[in-house]
Design a protein around this motif. Structure first.
Motif, PDB file in Angstrom:
ATOM      1  N   LYS A  19      -6.464   6.961 -22.116  1.00 22.03           N
ATOM      2  CA  LYS A  19      -5.412   6.267 -21.379  1.00 22.03           C
ATOM      3  C   LYS A  19      -5.985   5.662 -20.102  1.00 22.03           C
ATOM      4  N   LYS A  20      -5.407   4.561 -19.679  1.00 22.05           N
ATOM      5  CA  LYS A  20      -5.825   3.901 -18.448  1.00 22.05           C
ATOM      6  C   LYS A  20      -5.523   4.814 -17.264  1.00 22.05           C
ATOM      7  N   THR A  21      -6.437   4.820 -16.271  1.00 24.63           N
ATOM      8  CA  THR A  21      -6.246   5.635 -15.072  1.00 24.63           C
ATOM      9  C   THR A  21      -6.391   4.763 -13.824  1.00 24.63           C
ATOM     10  N   ALA A  22      -6.064   5.344 -12.684  1.00 23.84           N
ATOM     11  CA  ALA A  22      -6.200   4.641 -11.403  1.00 23.84           C
ATOM     12  C   ALA A  22      -7.661   4.365 -11.058  1.00 23.84           C
ATOM     13  N   LEU A  23      -8.586   5.052 -11.723  1.00 21.77           N
ATOM     14  CA  LEU A  23     -10.009   4.853 -11.453  1.00 21.77           C
ATOM     15  C   LEU A  23     -10.605   3.695 -12.244  1.00 21.77           C
ATOM     16  N   ASP A  24      -9.900   3.218 -13.268  1.00 21.06           N
ATOM     17  CA  ASP A  24     -10.425   2.116 -14.082  1.00 21.06           C
ATOM     18  C   ASP A  24     -10.639   0.873 -13.228  1.00 21.06           C
ATOM     19  N   GLY A  25     -11.785   0.231 -13.429  1.00 21.35           N
ATOM     20  CA  GLY A  25     -12.078  -1.002 -12.722  1.00 21.35           C
ATOM     21  C   GLY A  25     -13.539  -1.117 -12.356  1.00 21.35           C
ATOM     22  N   THR A  26     -13.825  -2.126 -11.552  1.00 15.42           N
ATOM     23  CA  THR A  26     -15.175  -2.388 -11.072  1.00 15.42           C
ATOM     24  C   THR A  26     -15.259  -1.910  -9.634  1.00 15.42           C
ATOM     25  N   TRP A  27     -16.236  -1.064  -9.345  1.00 19.17           N
ATOM     26  CA  TRP A  27     -16.421  -0.471  -8.021  1.00 19.17           C
ATOM     27  C   TRP A  27     -17.811  -0.818  -7.513  1.00 19.17           C
ATOM     28  N   THR A  28     -17.898  -1.326  -6.287  1.00 23.67           N
ATOM     29  CA  THR A  28     -19.197  -1.728  -5.747  1.00 23.67           C
ATOM     30  C   THR A  28     -19.373  -1.269  -4.299  1.00 23.67           C
ATOM     31  N   SER A  29     -20.622  -1.238  -3.891  1.00 24.92           N
ATOM     32  CA  SER A  29     -20.978  -0.914  -2.523  1.00 24.92           C
ATOM     33  C   SER A  29     -22.371  -1.453  -2.257  1.00 24.92           C
ATOM     34  N   ALA A  30     -22.610  -1.795  -1.014  1.00 26.88           N
ATOM     35  CA  ALA A  30     -23.954  -2.167  -0.575  1.00 26.88           C
ATOM     36  C   ALA A  30     -24.200  -1.381   0.697  1.00 26.88           C
ATOM     37  N   LYS A  31     -24.897  -0.272   0.555  1.00 24.72           N
ATOM     38  CA  LYS A  31     -25.131   0.627   1.679  1.00 24.72           C
ATOM     39  C   LYS A  31     -26.609   0.585   2.040  1.00 24.72           C
TER      40      LYS A  31
ATOM     41  N   GLY B  93     -28.734  -1.770   2.116  1.00 21.59           N
ATOM     42  CA  GLY B  93     -29.560  -2.588   1.250  1.00 21.59           C
ATOM     43  C   GLY B  93     -29.559  -2.143  -0.202  1.00 21.59           C
ATOM     44  N   GLU B  94     -29.031  -0.951  -0.510  1.00 19.88           N
ATOM     45  CA  GLU B  94     -28.970  -0.486  -1.896  1.00 19.88           C
ATOM     46  C   GLU B  94     -27.610  -0.842  -2.485  1.00 19.88           C
ATOM     47  N   LYS B  95     -27.610  -1.676  -3.506  1.00 19.45           N
ATOM     48  CA  LYS B  95     -26.368  -2.067  -4.159  1.00 19.45           C
ATOM     49  C   LYS B  95     -26.022  -1.034  -5.224  1.00 19.45           C
ATOM     50  N   VAL B  96     -24.752  -0.695  -5.285  1.00 19.51           N
ATOM     51  CA  VAL B  96     -24.253   0.212  -6.316  1.00 19.51           C
ATOM     52  C   VAL B  96     -23.110  -0.509  -7.008  1.00 19.51           C
ATOM     53  N   ALA B  97     -23.153  -0.571  -8.336  1.00 19.74           N
ATOM     54  CA  ALA B  97     -22.090  -1.188  -9.124  1.00 19.74           C
ATOM     55  C   ALA B  97     -21.729  -0.242 -10.267  1.00 19.74           C
ATOM     56  N   LEU B  98     -20.493   0.238 -10.254  1.00 15.11           N
ATOM     57  CA  LEU B  98     -20.009   1.192 -11.256  1.00 15.11           C
ATOM     58  C   LEU B  98     -18.785   0.610 -11.937  1.00 15.11           C
ATOM     59  N   TYR B  99     -18.745   0.723 -13.261  1.00 13.76           N
ATOM     60  CA  TYR B  99     -17.636   0.211 -14.054  1.00 13.76           C
ATOM     61  C   TYR B  99     -17.010   1.374 -14.805  1.00 13.76           C
ATOM     62  N   LEU B 100     -15.701   1.525 -14.681  1.00 14.32           N
ATOM     63  CA  LEU B 100     -14.976   2.586 -15.370  1.00 14.32           C
ATOM     64  C   LEU B 100     -13.879   1.949 -16.207  1.00 14.32           C
ATOM     65  N   TYR B 101     -13.773   2.371 -17.466  1.00 13.14           N
ATOM     66  CA  TYR B 101     -12.741   1.821 -18.341  1.00 13.14           C
ATOM     67  C   TYR B 101     -12.364   2.845 -19.401  1.00 13.14           C
ATOM     68  N   ARG B 102     -11.180   3.408 -19.259  1.00 13.70           N
ATOM     69  CA  ARG B 102     -10.596   4.297 -20.265  1.00 13.70           C
ATOM     70  C   ARG B 102     -11.573   5.339 -20.814  1.00 13.70           C
ATOM     71  N   GLY B 103     -12.218   6.049 -19.925  1.00 15.11           N
ATOM     72  CA  GLY B 103     -13.132   7.113 -20.320  1.00 15.11           C
ATOM     73  C   GLY B 103     -14.589   6.696 -20.405  1.00 15.11           C
ATOM     74  N   ALA B 104     -14.852   5.408 -20.408  1.00 15.94           N
ATOM     75  CA  ALA B 104     -16.231   4.918 -20.443  1.00 15.94           C
ATOM     76  C   ALA B 104     -16.698   4.640 -19.013  1.00 15.94           C
ATOM     77  N   ALA B 105     -17.978   4.885 -18.762  1.00 16.80           N
ATOM     78  CA  ALA B 105     -18.552   4.632 -17.440  1.00 16.80           C
ATOM     79  C   ALA B 105     -19.897   3.943 -17.608  1.00 16.80           C
ATOM     80  N   ALA B 106     -20.169   3.002 -16.713  1.00 20.29           N
ATOM     81  CA  ALA B 106     -21.464   2.310 -16.728  1.00 20.29           C
ATOM     82  C   ALA B 106     -21.881   2.037 -15.286  1.00 20.29           C
ATOM     83  N   LEU B 107     -23.105   2.377 -14.985  1.00 18.37           N
ATOM     84  CA  LEU B 107     -23.700   2.097 -13.679  1.00 18.37           C
ATOM     85  C   LEU B 107     -24.709   0.989 -13.905  1.00 18.37           C
ATOM     86  N   ASN B 108     -24.520  -0.138 -13.216  1.00 14.39           N
ATOM     87  CA  ASN B 108     -25.400  -1.279 -13.430  1.00 14.39           C
ATOM     88  C   ASN B 108     -26.397  -1.458 -12.297  1.00 14.39           C
ATOM     89  N   SER B 109     -26.167  -0.771 -11.198  1.00 10.90           N
ATOM     90  CA  SER B 109     -27.087  -0.881 -10.080  1.00 10.90           C
ATOM     91  C   SER B 109     -26.872   0.323  -9.181  1.00 10.90           C
TER      92      SER B 109
END
Length: 145
Positions: free
Chosen positions: A63-75, A77-93
């Motif tokens: 089921k969809k949750t409040a955490l689903d979506g694209t989450w990013t940060s640049a702290k 100089g280190e970029k962090v990109a996390l994608y959450l979708y209905r139980g799936a997670a992917a870190l791209n950076s």
């Protein structure tokens, strides 16, 4: 940043469809090697053919949750990109990792180049930001993109 978003969506689409692959040249499944003790197992659900359970989650089928979506940060100089979708997670950076997020907001990832800094963590929403405390790694504060 758009490149990260497109790559992350492609990864989530693969996770949701149940596809998996490896570019390490290993033999296909059934090649005679036993899984390691820490390997997650995929078990087909009896009620939905094709659905797979990994780490107790059906990636892309939950089921969809409040955490689903694209989450990013640049702290720093280190970029962090996390994608959450209905139980799936992917870190791209940094790096490239895929895995799951369960209903308790525990994230489990496997990284392509063997990185262990962001493979197991817990996510919490705080004032609109997603704060992830990674086991044996950093703490990330990400914002919805």
């Amino acid at each position: 940043m758009r490149r990260f978003a497109l790559a992350g969506l492609a990864v989530l689409a693969l996770l949701a469809s149940g596809c998996s692959g490896s570019d390490d040249g290993a033999a296909p499944s059934g090649g005679g090697t036993a899984p390691s003790a820490g390997a997650s197992r995929s078990v087909p659900l009896p009620t939905r053919p094709g659905a797979v359970v990994t780490n107790g989650v059906r990636p892309g089928a939950e089921k969809k949750t409040a955490l689903d979506g694209t989450w990013t940060s640049a702290k720093g100089g280190e970029k962090v990109a996390l994608y959450l979708y209905r139980g799936a997670a992917a870190l791209n950076s940094p790096g490239f990792c895929t895995g799951t997020i369960d209903t308790s907001a525990r994230i489990k990832l496997t990284c392509a180049r063997g990185s262990r800094a962001r493979t197991s963590g817990r996510a919490v929403l705080r004032s609109g930001a997603l704060v992830i405390s990674w086991q044996n790694g950093p703490q990330d504060t990400l914002h919805r993109r």
